[in-house]
Scaffold this motif. Structure first.
Motif, short mmCIF file in Angstrom:
data_model
loop_
_atom_site.label_atom_id
_atom_site.label_comp_id
_atom_site.label_asym_id
_atom_site.label_seq_id
_atom_site.Cartn_x
_atom_site.Cartn_y
_atom_site.Cartn_z
N ASP A 121 -15.26 18.09 21.15
CA ASP A 121 -15.67 17.00 22.03
C ASP A 121 -14.72 15.81 21.95
O ASP A 121 -14.72 14.95 22.83
CB ASP A 121 -17.09 16.53 21.69
CG ASP A 121 -18.13 17.60 21.97
OD1 ASP A 121 -17.91 18.43 22.89
OD2 ASP A 121 -19.16 17.62 21.27
N LEU A 122 -13.94 15.76 20.88
CA LEU A 122 -12.99 14.66 20.67
C LEU A 122 -11.57 15.18 20.53
O LEU A 122 -10.74 14.57 19.86
CB LEU A 122 -13.38 13.87 19.42
CG LEU A 122 -14.78 13.26 19.40
CD1 LEU A 122 -15.08 12.66 18.04
CD2 LEU A 122 -14.93 12.23 20.51
N ALA A 123 -11.27 16.30 21.17
CA ALA A 123 -9.99 16.98 20.98
C ALA A 123 -8.79 16.12 21.37
O ALA A 123 -7.68 16.37 20.91
CB ALA A 123 -9.98 18.29 21.76
N GLN B 182 -11.47 11.64 13.96
CA GLN B 182 -12.66 12.35 14.45
C GLN B 182 -13.86 12.24 13.51
O GLN B 182 -14.91 12.77 13.79
CB GLN B 182 -12.32 13.81 14.73
CG GLN B 182 -11.36 13.97 15.88
CD GLN B 182 -11.09 15.42 16.20
OE1 GLN B 182 -11.72 16.33 15.66
NE2 GLN B 182 -10.15 15.66 17.10
N ASN B 183 -13.72 11.56 12.39
CA ASN B 183 -14.82 11.36 11.44
C ASN B 183 -15.48 12.66 11.01
O ASN B 183 -16.71 12.76 10.98
CB ASN B 183 -15.85 10.39 12.00
CG ASN B 183 -15.28 9.01 12.20
OD1 ASN B 183 -14.50 8.54 11.39
ND2 ASN B 183 -15.64 8.37 13.29
N LEU B 184 -14.68 13.65 10.66
CA LEU B 184 -15.22 14.91 10.17
C LEU B 184 -15.51 14.81 8.68
O LEU B 184 -14.78 14.16 7.94
CB LEU B 184 -14.23 16.05 10.43
CG LEU B 184 -13.90 16.33 11.89
CD1 LEU B 184 -12.82 17.40 11.98
CD2 LEU B 184 -15.13 16.73 12.66
N ALA B 185 -16.60 15.42 8.25
CA ALA B 185 -16.97 15.47 6.83
C ALA B 185 -16.88 16.91 6.35
O ALA B 185 -17.32 17.83 7.04
CB ALA B 185 -18.39 14.92 6.65
N PHE B 186 -16.33 17.11 5.16
CA PHE B 186 -16.10 18.44 4.62
C PHE B 186 -16.93 18.63 3.36
O PHE B 186 -16.99 17.76 2.50
CB PHE B 186 -14.62 18.63 4.28
CG PHE B 186 -13.72 18.45 5.47
CD1 PHE B 186 -13.35 19.55 6.23
CD2 PHE B 186 -13.28 17.20 5.84
CE1 PHE B 186 -12.54 19.39 7.34
CE2 PHE B 186 -12.46 17.03 6.94
CZ PHE B 186 -12.09 18.13 7.69
N GLY C 84 -23.42 15.04 13.03
CA GLY C 84 -24.07 15.95 12.09
C GLY C 84 -24.06 17.41 12.46
O GLY C 84 -24.66 18.23 11.78
N VAL C 85 -23.38 17.78 13.55
CA VAL C 85 -23.29 19.19 13.93
C VAL C 85 -22.38 19.89 12.93
O VAL C 85 -21.29 19.40 12.61
CB VAL C 85 -22.76 19.34 15.37
CG1 VAL C 85 -22.57 20.80 15.72
CG2 VAL C 85 -23.72 18.68 16.35
#
Length: 101
Positions: free
Chosen positions: A19-21, A28-32, A90-91
């Motif tokens: 969605d933010l490609a 992109q504020n990704l959490a791992f 949160g997806v």
């Protein structure tokens, strides 16, 4: 008996939020969230370090596994590392890699 005798890393830094490609992944504020399971012929269990304590992997996009940080395994055993990547809402999407060491 084989063991993880050299350092290595697993990476999820190529993960993107579709969605933010159009934004760089750093924005992109990704959490791992990484996990580790020890697999043998009888099932699986959480990974433990060479002293028997729970082995806690990192939370960044790259998981570094230090030499001798995980105990040796019998020939038919392996470690399975899983990374769950969550976007800003949160997806979650998960992926895994099996490492026989």
């Amino acid at each position: 008996v084989r063991g993880l005798v050299s350092s290595g890393g697993l990476g999820a830094s190529g993960s993107v939020d579709l969605d933010l490609a159009d934004l760089p992944s750093s924005q992109q504020n990704l959490a791992f969230s990484w996990s580790c399971q020890y697999m043998d012929g009888d099932g699986s269990s959480p990974c433990s370090d060479s002293t028997g304590n729970a082995w806690v992997p990192g939370t960044g996009p790259v998981l570094q596994v230090g030499a001798d940080s995980l105990p040796s395994t019998p020939d038919a055993s392996s470690y399975v590392f899983t990374v769950a990547v969550r976007d800003a809402v949160g997806v979650k999407a998960a992926n895994y890699a099996s490492v026989t060491a």
